[in-house]
Design a protein around this motif. Structure first.
Motif, PDB file in Angstrom:
ATOM      1  N   GLY A 150      43.874 -15.901  -2.899  1.00  0.00           N
ATOM      2  CA  GLY A 150      42.943 -16.404  -3.897  1.00  0.00           C
ATOM      3  C   GLY A 150      43.684 -16.845  -5.143  1.00  0.00           C
ATOM      4  N   PHE A 151      43.147 -17.871  -5.800  1.00  0.00           N
ATOM      5  CA  PHE A 151      43.762 -18.401  -7.012  1.00  0.00           C
ATOM      6  C   PHE A 151      42.686 -18.606  -8.075  1.00  0.00           C
ATOM      7  N   ARG A 152      43.046 -18.293  -9.311  1.00  0.00           N
ATOM      8  CA  ARG A 152      42.130 -18.481 -10.434  1.00  0.00           C
ATOM      9  C   ARG A 152      42.761 -19.465 -11.412  1.00  0.00           C
ATOM     10  N   LEU A 153      41.976 -20.444 -11.853  1.00  0.00           N
ATOM     11  CA  LEU A 153      42.483 -21.499 -12.724  1.00  0.00           C
ATOM     12  C   LEU A 153      42.625 -20.992 -14.159  1.00  0.00           C
ATOM     13  N   LYS A 154      43.838 -21.098 -14.681  1.00  0.00           N
ATOM     14  CA  LYS A 154      44.115 -20.716 -16.069  1.00  0.00           C
ATOM     15  C   LYS A 154      45.042 -21.747 -16.688  1.00  0.00           C
ATOM     16  N   GLY A 155      44.583 -22.359 -17.761  1.00  0.00           N
ATOM     17  CA  GLY A 155      45.403 -23.362 -18.428  1.00  0.00           C
ATOM     18  C   GLY A 155      45.727 -24.546 -17.550  1.00  0.00           C
ATOM     19  N   GLY A 156      44.818 -24.890 -16.652  1.00  0.00           N
ATOM     20  CA  GLY A 156      45.021 -26.041 -15.789  1.00  0.00           C
ATOM     21  C   GLY A 156      45.868 -25.767 -14.566  1.00  0.00           C
ATOM     22  N   GLU A 157      46.321 -24.519 -14.392  1.00  0.00           N
ATOM     23  CA  GLU A 157      47.133 -24.162 -13.235  1.00  0.00           C
ATOM     24  C   GLU A 157      46.556 -22.929 -12.546  1.00  0.00           C
ATOM     25  N   TYR A 158      46.819 -22.828 -11.249  1.00  0.00           N
ATOM     26  CA  TYR A 158      46.302 -21.700 -10.483  1.00  0.00           C
ATOM     27  C   TYR A 158      47.231 -20.492 -10.573  1.00  0.00           C
ATOM     28  N   THR A 159      46.609 -19.344 -10.844  1.00  0.00           N
ATOM     29  CA  THR A 159      47.316 -18.069 -10.866  1.00  0.00           C
ATOM     30  C   THR A 159      46.869 -17.248  -9.664  1.00  0.00           C
ATOM     31  N   PRO A 160      47.796 -16.737  -8.854  1.00  0.00           N
ATOM     32  CA  PRO A 160      47.412 -15.970  -7.660  1.00  0.00           C
ATOM     33  C   PRO A 160      46.663 -14.686  -8.021  1.00  0.00           C
ATOM     34  N   MET A 161      45.658 -14.358  -7.227  1.00  0.00           N
ATOM     35  CA  MET A 161      44.973 -13.079  -7.347  1.00  0.00           C
ATOM     36  C   MET A 161      45.757 -12.045  -6.541  1.00  0.00           C
ATOM     37  N   THR A 162      45.575 -10.793  -6.878  1.00  0.00           N
ATOM     38  CA  THR A 162      46.296  -9.730  -6.179  1.00  0.00           C
ATOM     39  C   THR A 162      45.319  -8.713  -5.604  1.00  0.00           C
ATOM     40  N   GLY A 163      45.800  -7.970  -4.595  1.00  0.00           N
ATOM     41  CA  GLY A 163      44.979  -6.931  -3.987  1.00  0.00           C
ATOM     42  C   GLY A 163      44.455  -7.346  -2.627  1.00  0.00           C
ATOM     43  N   SER A 164      44.022  -6.361  -1.848  1.00  0.00           N
ATOM     44  CA  SER A 164      43.464  -6.648  -0.527  1.00  0.00           C
ATOM     45  C   SER A 164      42.025  -7.133  -0.628  1.00  0.00           C
ATOM     46  N   ARG A 165      41.364  -6.745  -1.722  1.00  0.00           N
ATOM     47  CA  ARG A 165      40.027  -7.257  -2.016  1.00  0.00           C
ATOM     48  C   ARG A 165      40.139  -8.179  -3.220  1.00  0.00           C
ATOM     49  N   LEU A 166      39.767  -9.429  -3.036  1.00  0.00           N
ATOM     50  CA  LEU A 166      39.873 -10.407  -4.108  1.00  0.00           C
ATOM     51  C   LEU A 166      38.521 -10.575  -4.782  1.00  0.00           C
ATOM     52  N   ARG A 167      38.506 -10.428  -6.085  1.00  0.00           N
ATOM     53  CA  ARG A 167      37.256 -10.484  -6.837  1.00  0.00           C
ATOM     54  C   ARG A 167      36.991 -11.905  -7.321  1.00  0.00           C
ATOM     55  N   SER A 168      35.823 -12.438  -6.954  1.00  0.00           N
ATOM     56  CA  SER A 168      35.387 -13.728  -7.472  1.00  0.00           C
ATOM     57  C   SER A 168      34.505 -13.472  -8.679  1.00  0.00           C
ATOM     58  N   GLU A 169      35.017 -13.806  -9.854  1.00  0.00           N
ATOM     59  CA  GLU A 169      34.237 -13.621 -11.072  1.00  0.00           C
ATOM     60  C   GLU A 169      33.069 -14.594 -11.120  1.00  0.00           C
ATOM     61  N   ILE A 170      33.239 -15.757 -10.520  1.00  0.00           N
ATOM     62  CA  ILE A 170      32.183 -16.770 -10.520  1.00  0.00           C
ATOM     63  C   ILE A 170      31.026 -16.348  -9.614  1.00  0.00           C
ATOM     64  N   LEU A 171      31.347 -15.900  -8.413  1.00  0.00           N
ATOM     65  CA  LEU A 171      30.314 -15.523  -7.443  1.00  0.00           C
ATOM     66  C   LEU A 171      29.775 -14.118  -7.681  1.00  0.00           C
ATOM     67  N   GLY A 172      30.554 -13.289  -8.378  1.00  0.00           N
ATOM     68  CA  GLY A 172      30.156 -11.899  -8.534  1.00  0.00           C
ATOM     69  C   GLY A 172      30.275 -11.146  -7.227  1.00  0.00           C
ATOM     70  N   LEU A 173      31.255 -11.539  -6.408  1.00  0.00           N
ATOM     71  CA  LEU A 173      31.451 -10.938  -5.091  1.00  0.00           C
ATOM     72  C   LEU A 173      32.920 -10.595  -4.884  1.00  0.00           C
ATOM     73  N   GLU A 174      33.162  -9.767  -3.884  1.00  0.00           N
ATOM     74  CA  GLU A 174      34.521  -9.458  -3.465  1.00  0.00           C
ATOM     75  C   GLU A 174      34.751 -10.007  -2.068  1.00  0.00           C
ATOM     76  N   LEU A 175      35.927 -10.586  -1.852  1.00  0.00           N
ATOM     77  CA  LEU A 175      36.293 -11.137  -0.554  1.00  0.00           C
ATOM     78  C   LEU A 175      37.362 -10.250   0.068  1.00  0.00           C
ATOM     79  N   THR A 176      37.185  -9.923   1.339  1.00  0.00           N
ATOM     80  CA  THR A 176      38.167  -9.099   2.036  1.00  0.00           C
ATOM     81  C   THR A 176      38.161  -9.451   3.516  1.00  0.00           C
TER      82      THR A 176
END
Length: 246
Positions: A150-176
């Motif tokens: 998973g990647f989150r856009l910060k300053g126009g560039e994607y920053t990798p998410m970490t962990g086995s469960r990835l949190r989507s702040e937009i969806l309000g869900l966790e992906l695993t």
């Protein structure tokens, strides 16, 4: 023999569309049966999740048209996309410049044949479009380790998410990943969003339970009616006996 002259049609009499935008590239919807099943499961889960939200559009495998830095019309086709702030309606294509909003979340189901496009080309396109969260999942774990990124856009560039469960702040869900499948969880309740198969199983179980309860209720009502009829008969017999005694 008389001849017929075709009428002259002036240019202004013909109506042309401003531009023709293809709705399909003729390719299969998904790489494999597993990719297709996963795509449909995610679509179902997200559409159910936002069913009552009139300004949330969930779709997949649809052409998204946008204007590049040179003002030229380009397209990309995400496997799953979610857009907040636009009308929930059926679309044949999605035009970012007309809708006024790019997708905020995109999920791509990658494979050996689409790896470069998903990891390089689309990574660049989605960042430029302003897609806030970009998720990649390889159902066969052939091209990525781990299979979910998973990647989150910060300053126009994607920053990798970490962990086995990835949190989507937009969806309000966790992906695993569970048993080779990408699953979605509600972190507030801990509940897993249902697949179409699970939803159908739940529906059948609910129908079976309702039928069982209805049968039990009718049996109880019949038993009560029978008891009441017996009580009425006994009261009638008792009344006859009293009448004879008098």
């Amino acid at each position: 023999m008389a001849t017929t002259t075709a009428p002259t049609i002036q240019p202004h009499q013909i109506s042309y569309k401003e531009e023709y935008l293809p709705e399909s590239d003729g390719k299969p919807m998904a790489e494999t049966d597993v990719h297709r099943e996963q795509m449909l499961s995610l679509l179902h889960a997200l559409q159910e999740r936002f069913r009552d939200k009139p300004k949330v559009y969930v779709s997949g495998n649809i052409f998204v048209y946008y204007l590049d830095e040179n003002g030229q019309r380009q397209s990309v086709s995400p496997d799953i996309l979610v857009v907040f702030g636009v009308e929930k309606k059926d679309r044949r294509i999605y035009k970012v410049d007309e809708e006024g909003q790019a997708p905020q979340v995109v999920i791509e189901l990658t494979s050996a044949s689409t790896k470069v496009e998903d990891i390089v080309t689309k990574h660049y396109i989605y960042a430029n479009l302003g897609v806030q969260e970009y998720f990649l999942f390889d159902p066969y774990s052939e091209t990525m380790r781990p299979a979910l990124r998973g990647f989150r856009l910060k300053g126009g560039e994607y920053t990798p998410m970490t962990g086995s469960r990835l949190r989507s702040e937009i969806l309000g869900l966790e992906l695993t990943v569970e048993k080779g499948r990408l699953r979605l969880y509600d972190p507030k309740t801990g509940e897993r969003l249902r697949t179409p198969q699970e939803a159908e199983a739940d529906r059948r179980a609910a129908e079976k339970k309702a039928a069982k309860e209805l049968k039990a209720r009718r049996q109880a009502e019949a038993k009560a009616a029978k008891a009441e009829a017996e009580n009425a008969r006994l009261r009638k017999e008792l009344a006859k006996l009293r009448a004879k005694q008098n």
